[in-house]
Design an enzyme around this catalytic site. Structure first.
Site, PDB file in Angstrom:
ATOM      1  N   GLY A 106       2.469  -0.472   4.301  1.00  0.00           N
ATOM      2  CA  GLY A 106       2.001  -1.402   3.276  1.00  0.00           C
ATOM      3  C   GLY A 106       2.070  -2.825   3.782  1.00  0.00           C
ATOM      4  O   GLY A 106       3.057  -3.219   4.406  1.00  0.00           O
ATOM      5  N   SER A 155       0.790  -1.231   0.000  1.00  0.00           N
ATOM      6  CA  SER A 155       0.000   0.000   0.000  1.00  0.00           C
ATOM      7  C   SER A 155       0.820   1.278   0.000  1.00  0.00           C
ATOM      8  O   SER A 155       0.258   2.367  -0.180  1.00  0.00           O
ATOM      9  CB  SER A 155      -0.955   0.009   1.190  1.00  0.00           C
ATOM     10  OG  SER A 155      -2.079  -0.791   0.926  1.00  0.00           O
TER      11      SER A 155
END
Length: 380
Positions: free
Chosen positions: A333, A84
């Protein structure tokens, strides 16, 4: 990519994670960083690397194995899936397009993608581009109903499948919205898939092409890529390992078709390249002042309080309080087998990037160790 309520909260529900208090460093700064990287490894991860950069230069530390089959050690320049953290790149492109007058953050999804967000109470005419980037769209998070990321069997069955953006959005459209647009905050990978589709509609090029042309190439991020369907990671890289929470056999998850993540988390990079990107972004090199201000304008993200108390989300950036006062920007992420953590001072002069492979501990110890590393380095 799996960040927040669906990934972390399930693990953290029984406990609260507090921001660590920066302790007095012992030995040299390199020794302190090495101790903190080892602390992450000791929580049950496979490999870890960290890069800490400030006015006096950069320091890198690695620990563990980059490939359990060969026993090769992690190296500072190893590539990894950033999951992410890709969202900050995508948001940067959208904001550049806004600065060029090619779209507005107040445009609706329906303005650009007629009929794509519809059905089961979903209405693209009520969702703005800003809300997509801010996670206030209310769109169901498609990864919460995506077997590829849910189990070993699901991953093995779908790891080489090519997914279209339309297919991923359709998964979300099977569900009612989580809330009315703009009324709450909830992390949704679907919003960034839609943002990637809007980039293509505005420019005529895929989000991968635009990120490459507008960010990767100008900053000379030679070890960063936005792959389309290539399943392997080119060059020297960290292998990812996961059992998907099944407490069973851990598998090598390095090879996967990145279309499963798309604009929500498909990119690959290195600690050095991410450092250069974050310094350029927060230093004002990629966005005009108005767009950078918009990116840094945050709303409360209460879902994240169990992990980062007081965290707030902007447009592709998270703002997290520091134990020593002030705050830093970040975009964590999470993808099966890979964890990316980072922290950037508000002026972009100090950057810490941490990449970890393996699932880590079933309790909070891995998250504690990662947060302490970022916080301590930025407070040093």
């Amino acid at each position: 990519m799996k960040l927040t309520a669906t990934a972390l909260v399930a693990v953290i529900a029984a406990s609260v994670l507090t921001i660590p208090t920066a302790s007095a460093a012992t030995g040299t700064p390199q020794d302190s960083l090495r101790d903190r990287v080892n602390a992450v490894l000791e929580t049950g991860t496979v490999g870890a690397l960290a890069r800490s950069t400030g006015p006096r230069g950069s320091r890198s530390v690695t620990a563990g194995e980059t490939d359990t089959a060969t026993g090769a050690a992690v190296r500072p320049g190893d590539r990894f899936r950033i999951a992410s953290a890709s969202k900050t790149f995508v948001a940067t492109v959208v904001l550049q397009l806004a600065g060029e007058g090619r779209l507005s953050l107040d445009d609706t999804v329906e303005d650009w993608l007629p009929g794509v967000v519809s059905g089961n109470g979903n209405d693209g005419s009520r969702i703005t581009v800003r809300q997509l980037l801010q996670h206030t769209s209310g769109l169901f998070n498609y990864t919460a109903d995506f077997p590829v990321l849910a189990s070993v069997d699901g991953f093995e069955a779908g790891r080489y499948t090519t997914w279209t953006d339309e297919q991923l959005v359709e998964i979300a459209m099977r569900h009612r919205p989580d809330f009315e647009p703009g009324t709450k905050w909830s992390y949704s990978n679907t919003g960034y898939i839609v943002a990637g589709m809007i980039i293509k509609k505005v420019t005529g090029h895929s989000w991968q092409q635009e990120v490459t042309h507008r960010v990767i190439e100008p900053l000379h991020l030679r070890n960063t890529s936005a792959p389309t369907t290539e399943t392997r990671i080119r060059g020297r890289h960290m292998h990812g390992y996961s059992d998907f929470g099944d407490s069973g056999a851990t598998i090598d998850v390095t090879e996967v078709n990145p279309t499963a993540a798309g604009a929500a988390g498909a990119m690959i990079s290195t600690a050095a390249d991410l450092t250069r990107f974050y310094r350029a972004l927060l230093g004002g090199q990629l966005l005009r002042p108005a767009e950078l201000k918009a990116m840094r304008t945050t709303v409360p993200a209460p879902d994240l309080d169990v992990v980062w108390p007081g965290a707030a989300y902007g447009l592709g950036l998270l703002r997290i309080p520091l134990s020593c006062g002030g705050a830093y920007y970040s975009h964590p992420g999470d993808f099966p087998g890979y964890t990316t953590r980072n922290g950037v001072s508000t002026d972009g002069r100090r950057v810490v990037v941490l990449a970890v492979t393996g699932d880590g501990a079933a309790d909070l110890s891995t998250e504690h160790a990662q947060n302490e590393l970022i916080d301590s380095e930025l407070c040093a």
